[in-house]
Design an enzyme around this catalytic site. Sequence first.
Site, PDB file in Angstrom:
ATOM      1  CG  ASP A   5      -2.171   0.818   1.023  1.00 42.23           C
ATOM      2  OD1 ASP A   5      -2.067   2.043   0.780  1.00 42.23           O
ATOM      3  OD2 ASP A   5      -3.254   0.240   1.099  1.00 42.23           O
TER       4      ASP A   5
ATOM      5  CG  ASP B  64      -9.332  -4.098  -2.991  1.00 42.81           C
ATOM      6  OD1 ASP B  64     -10.173  -3.635  -3.784  1.00 42.81           O
ATOM      7  OD2 ASP B  64      -9.483  -4.086  -1.755  1.00 42.81           O
TER       8      ASP B  64
ATOM      9  CB  CYS C  29     -13.982   0.345  -5.050  1.00 41.61           C
ATOM     10  SG  CYS C  29     -12.557   1.412  -4.796  1.00 41.61           S
TER      11      CYS C  29
END
Length: 121
Positions: free
Chosen positions: A19, A60, A100
């Site tokens: 991340d 993701d 998303c």
Amino acid sequence: GGFSVYAARGGATDVTSLDLSKFALASAERNYSLNTQVVQADAFKWLAESQNVYDIVILDPPALAKRKADTSQALQAYRKLASSGAKLTGKGGILISASCSAHIKADDFFDMVHAALKASV
């Protein structure tokens, strides 16, 4: 780190969480500590440069199309992630790619991921 926690609890012997956000990684580290690797890096750069091979790769990212005008650029970014992720997925492995971004139509996303995977074989 949610996917990583479940992977580790499910028996994965090696887990890498990636991340850009130091805060997100700190939260992930608090959630688990055994058999995991935490990397703070730009995913596009790290995935492109990594020589690691995984049984499961989960992509993701945060929303890449926050506005409708970002759709084309976001689809190219998702394609780049899928292509890079495929190169890190071992033979017989599983690649999971998520979006998303509300402005990305599911069919467009699936078509783009499929094209990226087909091109990387």
